[in-house]
Design an enzyme around this catalytic site. Structure first.
Site, short mmCIF file in Angstrom:
data_model
loop_
_atom_site.label_atom_id
_atom_site.label_comp_id
_atom_site.label_asym_id
_atom_site.label_seq_id
_atom_site.Cartn_x
_atom_site.Cartn_y
_atom_site.Cartn_z
N GLY A 12 0.82 -1.21 0.00
CA GLY A 12 0.00 0.00 0.00
C GLY A 12 0.85 1.25 0.00
N ASN A 89 1.13 -2.49 5.28
CA ASN A 89 0.41 -1.23 5.47
C ASN A 89 -0.89 -1.16 4.67
OD1 ASN A 89 0.27 1.95 5.74
ND2 ASN A 89 0.29 1.48 3.55
N TYR A 153 -13.93 -3.05 10.03
CA TYR A 153 -12.56 -2.52 10.09
C TYR A 153 -11.91 -2.84 11.44
CZ TYR A 153 -8.90 1.11 9.57
OH TYR A 153 -7.70 1.79 9.48
#
Ligand code: NAI
Length: 245
Positions: A12, A89, A153
């Site tokens: 990422g 990440n 999340y």
């Protein structure tokens, strides 16, 4: 140049926190594999690193796909010979209140944040056990403790913490450290999407009075990735300007 001759993978890394990490590790002397699902962003980070005199390659990869991750590790080993540092990440959010959250929103977030991180940690574990050296740093989030509108999340990031602590215990005797980082509220495309009202509420909760910058996270990662941090493992470290207690 704390990371001279070290080989790092940053997922990422096309923008935001990941880009900040990739640039910082390269400044410290590492050769960096910039990994992202977006070729345009990934190539941009490689350009930035090279502009500063660093060394990097872009490797396109969707971390949710195991075959992509296998190809990624093969590519980096072919190109640079090994992997010393892995920074997981890459991550996404698909927020919604629990009673409205769709199965698709749940699956997407778990697939990237948790399963994708697992794919990379597993590939690194196989390689780093053999070479008896490694640094694995996983980006979790302050939300792992629970956050309204982020059931998917938060669950994915709590999973990342559990994965990190287990990997740390399994790999300690091979001289491989594994730590999880929990950024608080960092100024990136991910957070810039929130309404101004929410932004202001978030800032009001930060004792330092400002959102974090990607570099604030990257500075800690550069240390954890270095030889100096060899006795620090299985930790969950916050970078939140005092927001996270
Ligand atoms: P961002 O959305 O700005 O950047 C994420 C990068 O990951 C993008 O370049 C994107 O293309 C890439 N990516 C997404 N899915 C991918 C996949 N399947 N395979 C490979 N690459 C993929 O996000 P930001 O803000 O830089 O966040 C980075 C990490 O930090 C994420 O894991 C996020 O959950 C975490 N985090 C961010 C916080 C913040 O305040 N921005 C707070 C706490 C954690």
């Amino acid at each position: 140049m704390r990371l001279k001759e070290k080989i790092a993978i940053v997922t990422g890394a096309g923008r935001g926190i990941g880009q900040g990490i990739a640039v910082k590790l390269a400044k410290e002397g590492a050769k960096v594999a910039v990994v992202d699902i977006s070729a345009e962003n990934g190539e941009n980070t490689v350009f930035l690193i090279k502009e500063n005199g660093g060394e990097a390659i872009f490797v396109p990869c969707n971390i949710a796909k195991q075959e992509d991750v296998e190809a990624l590790f093969n590519k980096v080993v072919t190109e640079y010979g090994t992997v010393d540092i892995l920074v997981n990440n890459a991550g996404i959010n698909r927020d919604g209140m629990l009673h409205k959250l769709t199965r698709e929103q749940w699956d997407e977030v778990i697939a990237v944040n948790l399963t994708g991180t697992f794919h990379c940690v597993q590939a690194a574990a196989q390689l780093m056990r053999e070479k008896q050296y490694g640094r694995i740093i996983n980006i979790a989030s302050a939300s792992w403790l629970g956050n309204i509108g982020q059931a998917n999340y938060a669950a994915s990031k709590a999973g990342v913490v559990g994965l990190s602590k287990t990997a740390a215990r399994e790999l300690a005797k091979y001289n491989v450290t594994v730590n999880a980082i929990c950024p608080g509220f960092i100024d990136t495309d991910m957070t810039r999407g929130v309404p101004k009202k929410v932004w202001d509420i978030m800032i009001s909760k930060i004792p330092m009075g400002r959102a974090g910058k990607p570099e604030d996270v990257a500075n800690l990662i550069a240390f954890l990735a270095s030889d100096e941090a060899g006795y620090i493992t299985a930790e969950v470290l916050n970078v939140g300007g005092g927001m996270i207690l």
